[in-house]
Design an enzyme around this catalytic site. Sequence first.
Site, PDB file in Angstrom:
ATOM      1  N   SER A   1      -9.853  -0.609   7.368  1.00 47.40           N
ATOM      2  CA  SER A   1      -9.309  -0.375   6.028  1.00 47.40           C
ATOM      3  C   SER A   1      -8.639  -1.568   5.370  1.00 47.40           C
ATOM      4  O   SER A   1      -8.312  -1.514   4.184  1.00 47.40           O
ATOM      5  CB  SER A   1      -8.321   0.789   6.053  1.00 47.40           C
ATOM      6  OG  SER A   1      -9.017   2.016   5.980  1.00 47.40           O
TER       7      SER A   1
ATOM      8  N   LYS B   1       0.846  -1.193   0.000  1.00 42.25           N
ATOM      9  CA  LYS B   1       0.000   0.000   0.000  1.00 42.25           C
ATOM     10  C   LYS B   1       0.887   1.249   0.000  1.00 42.25           C
ATOM     11  O   LYS B   1       1.950   1.261   0.630  1.00 42.25           O
ATOM     12  CB  LYS B   1      -0.894  -0.026   1.247  1.00 42.25           C
ATOM     13  CG  LYS B   1      -1.991   1.027   1.278  1.00 42.25           C
ATOM     14  CD  LYS B   1      -2.890   0.805   2.511  1.00 42.25           C
ATOM     15  CE  LYS B   1      -3.962   1.864   2.627  1.00 42.25           C
ATOM     16  NZ  LYS B   1      -4.820   1.651   3.823  1.00 42.25           N
TER      17      LYS B   1
ATOM     18  N   SER C   1      -9.789   1.782   3.066  1.00 43.03           N
ATOM     19  CA  SER C   1      -8.892   2.525   2.221  1.00 43.03           C
ATOM     20  C   SER C   1      -7.880   1.679   1.453  1.00 43.03           C
ATOM     21  O   SER C   1      -7.325   2.145   0.462  1.00 43.03           O
ATOM     22  CB  SER C   1      -8.126   3.550   3.061  1.00 43.03           C
ATOM     23  OG  SER C   1      -7.264   2.895   3.983  1.00 43.03           O
TER      24      SER C   1
END
Lengths: 96, 478, 478
Positions: B175, B76, B151
């Site tokens: 997330s 990420k 997210s």
Amino acid sequence: MLSDDEIKHIEKLARIRLDNDAREKFKGQLSDIIEFVRTLQKVDTTGFESEARKRSFKPFLREGRAGGELERDKVLEQAPDTKNGFFKVPPVIDKD
Amino acid sequence: MELNNKSISELKKLYGQNSVKPSEVVQSCLDAISNKDNEIGAFLEVMPEDALRRARELEKESSEERALFGIPIAVKDNICTIDRHTTCASKILKGYKPPYNATVVERLLDAGAIIIGKTNMDEFAMGSSTENSAYQITRNPWNMEFAPGGSSGGSAAAVAAYMVPVALGSDTGGSIRQPASLCGVVGLKGTYGRVSRYGLVAFASSLDQIGPITRTVEDSAIVMNVISGRDTFDATTIPDKPGDLTVGLGRGVERLKIAVPGDLERWDIDEELKGILKDTVAKLKEAGANIEPVKFPDMEASIACYYVIANAEASSNLARYDGVKYAFRAEAESIGEMYERTRGEGFGDEVKRRILLGTYVLSAGYYDAYYNKAQQVRAMICSEFETIFSTYDLVMLPTVPGPSFRLGERIDNPIEMYLSDIFTTSANIAGIPALSVPAGFTRKGLPLGIQLMAGYTQEAKLLQGAEMLEKIYNFNKG
Amino acid sequence: MNNSSYETVIGLEVHAQLLTETKIFCSCKPEYGADPNTRICPVCMGLPGALPVLNRESVTMAIMMGLALRCDIAAVSEFSRKNYFYPDCPKNYQISMYDKPLCKNGFVEIETDNGPRNIRIERIHLEDDAGKMSHETGKDSLVDFNRCGVPLIEIVSRPDIRTGLEAVKYLVRVQQILRYLGICDGNLEEGSMRCDVNISLRPAGSTELGTKTEIKNLNSFKAIEKGVEFEVERQRRVLEEGGSIEQVTNLWDADSGRLVMMRSKEEANDYRYFPEPDLLPLEVDGEWIDGVRDMIPELPLEKERRFREEYMLSNYDSGVLCAEKGIADYFEIVAESTGLAKKSANWVMREIMRALKNLGCAIETFPVEPEKLAGLIALVEDGIISGSAGQDVFAEMIKSGADPKEVVKKLGLEQISDSSELENMVDSIIAAHPEEGERYREGKKKLLGFFVGQVMRESRGKANPELARNILIKKLGS
């Protein structure tokens, strides 16, 4: 509902400038969210202190061993503006 | 042989038999990315040269015993990779290249993993749809009109679309678990302090945890084994190692005590998901588990508590993006103007909203009513979970009330978006481990997820239960 | 109204940089005067993702100061974030102890005209220092982050100080103690010790506090005394004219000897303190405190008392000798080996201190070791050399660091104390000055001095003057 003055005060503290349209939009949204989180105040927390959060291990500390400094060029190459090895910023105007 | 479709454990077997080489696996993943990612948009940056170079280096070593030898992994974009872009999908960090690796990245590399790219996310991990990225939209691989969740939407989509076997995400209020649920993959958030946060760009320091998104429960355990453990660069990491997390796998659920929140009908849960949940309870009972309803901590209080604490911490954590030291600066005549313009132009709307909210709840006159009260509620929730886990091994509940939603559908309604975190935030508030397992599909073909939570540091039990669910759902799409 | 109708109330905040091996939250080594931005790392630069880890040595040093100032040491203390934007603060928050400081409730004893008095200490806490900025009026500002993260203790007094002179006395004491403990070099000019002063006036006899103003940027004892006097006068004038004091922060401008307003109350920051989530509360157990207690040397006040009792020195002498630990230690070695405390004190206070000043060096690097000075004092006291020869020998010892006896030999400065040698010399001098001898015998006894002078000249100063005098009296007759 947040007032114009309140949201402008928060903008100032957070150093975020909103234009008028954004301020109007945010005022409503932020007021809704504040309304929502205000429900917390109805929760009965008698007997619970804010610092009582559980911590199940002993914190550790760093022993003094020097090293790990970065090369200056490597740090400065990320900077928007530099001069003679310094970071350069617009004038910090003194308020008289 | 489509190597990009293989799980970590399958790849480990193939490496063990010397039947594939890391460069072949990497190439297969790179091919999958170039075939699919134009449409999906999971990656902000792919590093083909780096990945292939490293794969060939690994081929020279005979270090197949390393836990993640030759395993391609996506990271990420809020996790620091040395000299490689780390932008948190924000304009304010456009072009930023950190001079150091996050601890998790170092651990992955030490274990022989190959970093293949950086994945898209909601800006600074603030959001539940990945639509808050300053750079691109990510689509749900199961239906391109739908959101991948967020997210960590890029990470979940990359794994779900077989572009990589594993990706790292970060979970502050759900997330990892929410996009895992929406994309039909396994997402694990460990106990707070289980995985080092050093090099994870902070959103909310007391809630953030990095964790793996994988296609199988076993893979989740394998990756977690590598990245967990104390780090002398993160004072909040737990001192002791969790032990080998794969040991519980295959033990079944006999005599495990599993609690289900008694008041789930209060929530607007998708009918098909309700059915799955009911069916799961029956199957778990057949397998010997003991299942009972419990009074779960107040989820509304939990989410309100979450929004106060997370945003208060965020308002402070994100103060450093000011145009002085790195990345974006809006030109201005004075320092004050530079701050306000840099932050005004550099941050997206959701980030600004949250910084302003966090600033408000910490400001003079409001601290006690909001921040301090939220900490008391937090202490209460922790204590309630402690009570639950003194009797039960696991708690089972949906990860999200329903399947994914259409892109753009919720973007202008922050509160509705926030409520999609209703079942996930309490694990962050209490710092306990939780994971989402793919539980099946809606009739329209959108994935659904079931979540398990376990007591503090009980990741092994969590994975043990998750593997049983995985068997029940028989979700093997290799 | 006359001057006595107001009482001045002063409280001081002293910031002292700790002489730790590394910075407070990272492993950078602090170095004053290093090239800009060469002593920085991801942590002290607050780069995205970096986390602080508290350095044990800085806590030990803070506890030391706490114990030296008779404070209670908290079993649990806590760091908070103080949020404010300024370019020298890379995270835009300072990590500082707020409502749970490490040390509380101590005192510092100072001498006043009315005898000794305790200035109470409210708290001592740890925090990280900011970087340094250089401004050019109307032009860009430059930032050097080297100083970021250098550990500071802030020592906050109660408003117990009444005059500028008392403020200086308090600061001198604090500086002495910091230096005795070896935890700060106490340099006001270089800023390793910094002082902010809070001043208010109230009607004599009142116990309520008036509105206070703050002065910053006081970087010498002279500036502190002058700045306080200036502000007290200003406030007195305002009050006497019936005005009221505004809560402001002023900067002392040493060049003009004036105060310049920095910010008013309306501009006062809302720092939005909250507990630092990246650090756990700091726990200090009894064992740690006991270990630190064992490291604390005899402090200046106790040492002064002991010098008065043990060496029968005056208040003044013991005060001068104990101002610096190195000097006091030096004196003690000299006094112990000569057994002559007052003589040793005089030597140290006059000759040694003058020489240190001329050489611009510290006692630790002074070329004449205390044992050698003791040897020199013994030579003078035993009459081996004269007092004035002693000065010459001392000068030579400073140059070469040699042993006093060797210097005496080299310079041929031993006194002639052999009476037969002196008798011969006296005989020839009397023979050479018959007229003076005659007048002496007639009653001009003052001429004895003339004859002693002749002997000294003849012997080039080496004659023992006492012995020469006795022989002359005998030989000149009456």
